[in-house]
Design an enzyme around this catalytic site. Structure first.
Site, PDB file in Angstrom:
ATOM      1  N   CYS A 160      -0.978   4.315   3.034  1.00 31.73           N
ATOM      2  CA  CYS A 160       0.302   5.018   3.220  1.00 31.73           C
ATOM      3  C   CYS A 160       0.230   6.073   4.319  1.00 31.73           C
ATOM      4  O   CYS A 160       1.097   6.136   5.199  1.00 31.73           O
ATOM      5  CB  CYS A 160       0.781   5.624   1.903  1.00 31.73           C
ATOM      6  SG  CYS A 160      -0.223   6.972   1.228  1.00 31.73           S
TER       7      CYS A 160
ATOM      8  N   HIS B 161       1.194  10.345  -2.266  1.00 30.32           N
ATOM      9  CA  HIS B 161       1.808   9.256  -1.503  1.00 30.32           C
ATOM     10  C   HIS B 161       2.731   9.824  -0.431  1.00 30.32           C
ATOM     11  O   HIS B 161       3.283  10.924  -0.578  1.00 30.32           O
ATOM     12  CB  HIS B 161       2.605   8.342  -2.439  1.00 30.32           C
ATOM     13  CG  HIS B 161       3.102   7.088  -1.778  1.00 30.32           C
ATOM     14  ND1 HIS B 161       2.260   6.142  -1.235  1.00 30.32           N
ATOM     15  CD2 HIS B 161       4.369   6.628  -1.547  1.00 30.32           C
ATOM     16  CE1 HIS B 161       2.973   5.152  -0.723  1.00 30.32           C
ATOM     17  NE2 HIS B 161       4.255   5.425  -0.887  1.00 30.32           N
TER      18      HIS B 161
ATOM     19  N   HIS C 104       7.655   2.202   3.495  1.00 33.26           N
ATOM     20  CA  HIS C 104       6.305   2.709   3.208  1.00 33.26           C
ATOM     21  C   HIS C 104       5.324   1.572   2.963  1.00 33.26           C
ATOM     22  O   HIS C 104       5.707   0.415   2.772  1.00 33.26           O
ATOM     23  CB  HIS C 104       6.351   3.645   1.990  1.00 33.26           C
ATOM     24  CG  HIS C 104       6.615   2.930   0.684  1.00 33.26           C
ATOM     25  ND1 HIS C 104       6.071   3.349  -0.503  1.00 33.26           N
ATOM     26  CD2 HIS C 104       7.367   1.825   0.378  1.00 33.26           C
ATOM     27  CE1 HIS C 104       6.470   2.556  -1.488  1.00 33.26           C
ATOM     28  NE2 HIS C 104       7.251   1.626  -0.991  1.00 33.26           N
TER      29      HIS C 104
END
Length: 315
Positions: free
Chosen positions: A214, A267, A279
């Site tokens: 991420c 995240h 994402h």
């Protein structure tokens, strides 16, 4: 045997993608393609099952990755491993840059004079073939691979590589006077580039077009548009411009924390617009666009940061 780095030496990555390990004993038998002298990401990914990919994260085996030609600081070489610092991946783990270990065979030492050029080439295709001095296929390299330019020769660009001189297709890359002179893109431009990686499988520690994690995805897409940001989400959230959550715009980074936004950041993704996020989610999933409403992410959203700049008005 411990070897000190040579004086006036530039250490550069000599494989298409070098994985940065937590320790020399981190790689498992199944990771051999990732630590070889050619480091085939495709072969490595093909042979890893879901559990083995998950362990790269859960067992803290991998830290980050490097691309062909990227420079590192070598602190020490011992038993075939280099303890390195990545100066262009900023991190709270070391003031000099991101720390970790890579196999010594994945590095080449060059005199500085052999690592200078007339500008810098940056690959903008997902992958492209590097040709050798005889213009024969040599290595497939990833998006954002950067190499010193010797000269532009029509449809090919002659470059310096860790293995000598080579050629890259002019259609697959762009040339800039220096890294600092890469044009700065808008949030919309970052999103447009990010969309080209939809459906690319997630890879923990990933920093290449063979798989991103991420924060690696956030880092790479900003770098492609002239912005150098920290490597990890826990550092990214502490930099950039603090944007009120209700004022987020496409290209802004969204950060998510455990305990419904009150705990540790775990995240990061791009705000896509219209309540959506773009994402790289987690192991077993691929880069995607999702609606935030009604998801765990909606509850965990804790911060918005902006690294991009508004485009200057023409005229």
């Amino acid at each position: 045997m411990i070897k000190k780095k040579a004086i006036d030496t530039v250490w550069v990555v000599a494989v298409p993608v070098a994985t940065v390990w937590t320790a020399p004993d981190s790689p498992r038998d199944c990771d051999e393609p990732g630590i070889s002298s050619v480091s085939s990401m495709i072969e490595w990914l093909d042979q890893l099952d879901h559990k083995q990919k998950l362990a790269l994260c859960d067992d803290n085996l991998v830290q980050s990755q490097l691309l062909y030609g990227e420079e590192v600081i070598v602190d020490e070489m011992k038993d075939g491993w280099a303890r390195i610092i990545i100066p262009h991946q900023s991190s709270k783990k070391d003031d000099r840059g991101y720390p970790g270990y890579i196999p010594e065979r994945q590095l080449n030492a060059l005199p500085p004079s052999k690592w200078q050029g007339n500008g810098m080439l940056v690959v903008h295709d997902k992958q492209t073939m590097l040709l050798d001095e005889k213009r024969q296929p040599f290595l497939e390299v990833s998006y954002l691979t950067s190499l010193p330019v010797i000269q532009e020769e029509g449809v090919l660009i002659k470059v310096r590589t860790p293995h000598g001189e080579g050629y890259i297709s002019a259609e697959a890359a762009s040339v800039y006077p220096s890294p600092e002179e890469i044009p700065k893109g808008s949030g919309a431009a970052i999103i447009e580039s990010a969309e080209t990686f939809l459906d690319l499988p997630y890879f923990w520690g990933g920093m290449s077009s063979y798989g991103f994690d991420c924060s690696g995805f956030a880092y790479a897409l900003h770098k492609a548009h002239g912005y150098m940001i920290p490597r990890d989400a826990t550092d990214q959230v502490n930099r950039g411009m603090d944007i009120p959550i209700d004022q987020k715009q496409p290209g802004d980074l969204l950060f998510f924390a455990y305990e419904e936004g009150e705990g540790r950041v775990h995240h990061v993704g791009f705000y896509y617009g219209e309540g959506k996020m773009l994402h790289s989610p987690n192991v077993g999933k691929s880069i995607e666009i999702i609606d935030l409403h009604g998801t765990i992410y909606e509850k965990e959203l804790c911060a918005v940061r902006r690294y991009w700049e508004e485009a200057e008005e023409a005229g």
